[in-house]
Write a protein that holds these residues in place. Structure first.
Motif, PDB file in Angstrom:
ATOM      1  N   SER A  85       0.832  -1.205   0.000  1.00 44.46           N
ATOM      2  CA  SER A  85       0.000   0.000   0.000  1.00 44.46           C
ATOM      3  C   SER A  85       0.867   1.256   0.000  1.00 44.46           C
ATOM      4  N   LYS A  86       2.168   1.055   0.107  1.00 49.65           N
ATOM      5  CA  LYS A  86       3.107   2.165   0.184  1.00 49.65           C
ATOM      6  C   LYS A  86       4.124   2.024  -0.948  1.00 49.65           C
ATOM      7  N   ALA A  87       4.659   3.160  -1.412  1.00 50.85           N
ATOM      8  CA  ALA A  87       5.616   3.128  -2.518  1.00 50.85           C
ATOM      9  C   ALA A  87       6.855   2.312  -2.153  1.00 50.85           C
ATOM     10  N   LEU A  88       7.243   1.439  -3.058  1.00 45.85           N
ATOM     11  CA  LEU A  88       8.358   0.525  -2.818  1.00 45.85           C
ATOM     12  C   LEU A  88       9.649   1.025  -3.453  1.00 45.85           C
ATOM     13  N   TYR A  89      10.763   0.787  -2.776  1.00 41.51           N
ATOM     14  CA  TYR A  89      12.070   1.024  -3.383  1.00 41.51           C
ATOM     15  C   TYR A  89      12.531  -0.234  -4.113  1.00 41.51           C
ATOM     16  N   SER A  90      12.333  -1.377  -3.468  1.00 39.51           N
ATOM     17  CA  SER A  90      12.678  -2.646  -4.107  1.00 39.51           C
ATOM     18  C   SER A  90      11.868  -3.768  -3.477  1.00 39.51           C
ATOM     19  N   VAL A  91      11.808  -4.882  -4.193  1.00 39.75           N
ATOM     20  CA  VAL A  91      11.116  -6.076  -3.697  1.00 39.75           C
ATOM     21  C   VAL A  91      12.102  -7.238  -3.720  1.00 39.75           C
ATOM     22  N   HIS A  92      12.126  -7.989  -2.635  1.00 40.51           N
ATOM     23  CA  HIS A  92      12.985  -9.169  -2.533  1.00 40.51           C
ATOM     24  C   HIS A  92      12.103 -10.408  -2.495  1.00 40.51           C
ATOM     25  N   TRP A  93      12.602 -11.496  -3.057  1.00 42.59           N
ATOM     26  CA  TRP A  93      11.903 -12.781  -2.977  1.00 42.59           C
ATOM     27  C   TRP A  93      12.815 -13.845  -2.363  1.00 42.59           C
ATOM     28  N   TYR A  94      12.244 -14.646  -1.433  1.00 45.39           N
ATOM     29  CA  TYR A  94      12.987 -15.691  -0.733  1.00 45.39           C
ATOM     30  C   TYR A  94      12.141 -16.957  -0.712  1.00 45.39           C
ATOM     31  N   ARG A  95      12.821 -18.092  -0.604  1.00 44.88           N
ATOM     32  CA  ARG A  95      12.137 -19.373  -0.432  1.00 44.88           C
ATOM     33  C   ARG A  95      12.673 -20.026   0.844  1.00 44.88           C
ATOM     34  N   GLN A  96      11.743 -20.585   1.617  1.00 44.35           N
ATOM     35  CA  GLN A  96      12.128 -21.248   2.863  1.00 44.35           C
ATOM     36  C   GLN A  96      11.612 -22.675   2.853  1.00 44.35           C
ATOM     37  N   LYS A  97      12.529 -23.610   3.033  1.00 46.95           N
ATOM     38  CA  LYS A  97      12.160 -25.009   3.209  1.00 46.95           C
ATOM     39  C   LYS A  97      11.863 -25.226   4.682  1.00 46.95           C
ATOM     40  N   HIS A  98      11.051 -26.223   4.973  1.00 45.43           N
ATOM     41  CA  HIS A  98      10.627 -26.478   6.341  1.00 45.43           C
ATOM     42  C   HIS A  98      11.822 -26.683   7.277  1.00 45.43           C
ATOM     43  N   GLY A  99      11.858 -25.906   8.357  1.00 45.63           N
ATOM     44  CA  GLY A  99      12.915 -26.067   9.353  1.00 45.63           C
ATOM     45  C   GLY A  99      14.234 -25.400   9.003  1.00 45.63           C
ATOM     46  N   GLU A 100      14.274 -24.724   7.870  1.00 45.90           N
ATOM     47  CA  GLU A 100      15.524 -24.086   7.439  1.00 45.90           C
ATOM     48  C   GLU A 100      15.356 -22.577   7.369  1.00 45.90           C
ATOM     49  N   ALA A 101      16.477 -21.886   7.185  1.00 45.14           N
ATOM     50  CA  ALA A 101      16.430 -20.434   7.021  1.00 45.14           C
ATOM     51  C   ALA A 101      15.993 -20.093   5.597  1.00 45.14           C
ATOM     52  N   PRO A 102      15.399 -18.940   5.386  1.00 44.06           N
ATOM     53  CA  PRO A 102      15.040 -18.522   4.027  1.00 44.06           C
ATOM     54  C   PRO A 102      16.275 -18.341   3.157  1.00 44.06           C
TER      55      PRO A 102
END
Lengths: 113, 110
Positions: free
Chosen positions: B25-42
């Protein structure tokens, strides 16, 4: 190359006990440092954010605190744990630029009993 | 302001495509995408800077519509290894803090 170390990996603590989780970053200087918490099956909640030594931004009011005594060291603490503090705690760093990815530590799984 | 992700969950058969959306809803500077497997860090997938950028990473690509403050992650010909929870992260100004959406759980079945 840069690395991030977070310990311990798992922790079981009784309600009312203190907490100290530590995170260190190697191979870079003046990183932005973050503490996130993830409750079971939930999203990544930002707890604390730091852009430099002694500069801590608290995002969620709670019984946790954070400190950054050295440039690449970030500590999460509590004087008295609550049951609701259980979760997966993740430390992360980036370079503080808009195109710098976030690098996560392996996380600490905390169970408060 | 937490970005909003949709859908919350999606189940695919191997080889099918999926789209995950992220709105702010607010102006973005950048967008990041991450994937997280169960029990692990993104794990980091990609960053999109403002300017209507598109990026690709094997069969995973993303776009950023600066006008709508929306980003979409496209997974084509999904593989079993794509299973996990996908998070978008919003950065509202350079040097600011990264705020994550609530996540989208993706399950790829054989």
């Amino acid at each position: 190359s840069q690395t991030i170390h977070q310990w311990p990996a798992t922790l079981v603590q009784p309600v009312g006990s203190p907490l100290s989780l530590e995170c260190t970053v190697e191979g870079t200087s003046n990183p932005n440092l973050y503490w996130y918490r993830q409750a079971a099956g939930r999203g990544l909640q930002l707890l604390f954010y730091s852009v430099g030594i002694g500069q801590i931004s608290s995002e969620v009011p709670q019984n946790l605190s954070a400190s950054r005594p050295q440039d690449r060291q970030f500590i999460l603490s509590s004087k008295k744990l609550l049951l609701s503090d259980s979760g997966f705690y993740l430390c992360a760093w980036n370079l503080g630029t808009g195109d710098s990815p976030l690098h996560f530590g392996n996380g600490t799984r905390l169970t408060v009993t | 302001q937490q970005p909003v992700q949709s859908p919350q969950a999606v189940i695919l058969r191997e080889g099918e495509d999926a789209v995950i959306n992220c709105s702010s809803s607010k102006a973005l500077y950048s967008v990041h995408w991450y994937r997280q497997k169960h029990g692990e860090a993104p794990v980091f997938l990609m960053i999109l800077l403002k300017g209507g950028e598109q990026k690709g990473h094997d069969k995973i690509s993303a776009s950023f519509n600066e006008k709508k403050q929306q980003s979409s992650l496209y997974l084509t010909a999904s593989q079993l290894s794509y299973s996990g929870t996908y998070f978008c992260g919003s950065l509202y100004n350079q040097g600011g803090k990264l705020i994550f959406g609530q996540g989208t759980e993706l399950s790829v079945k054989p």
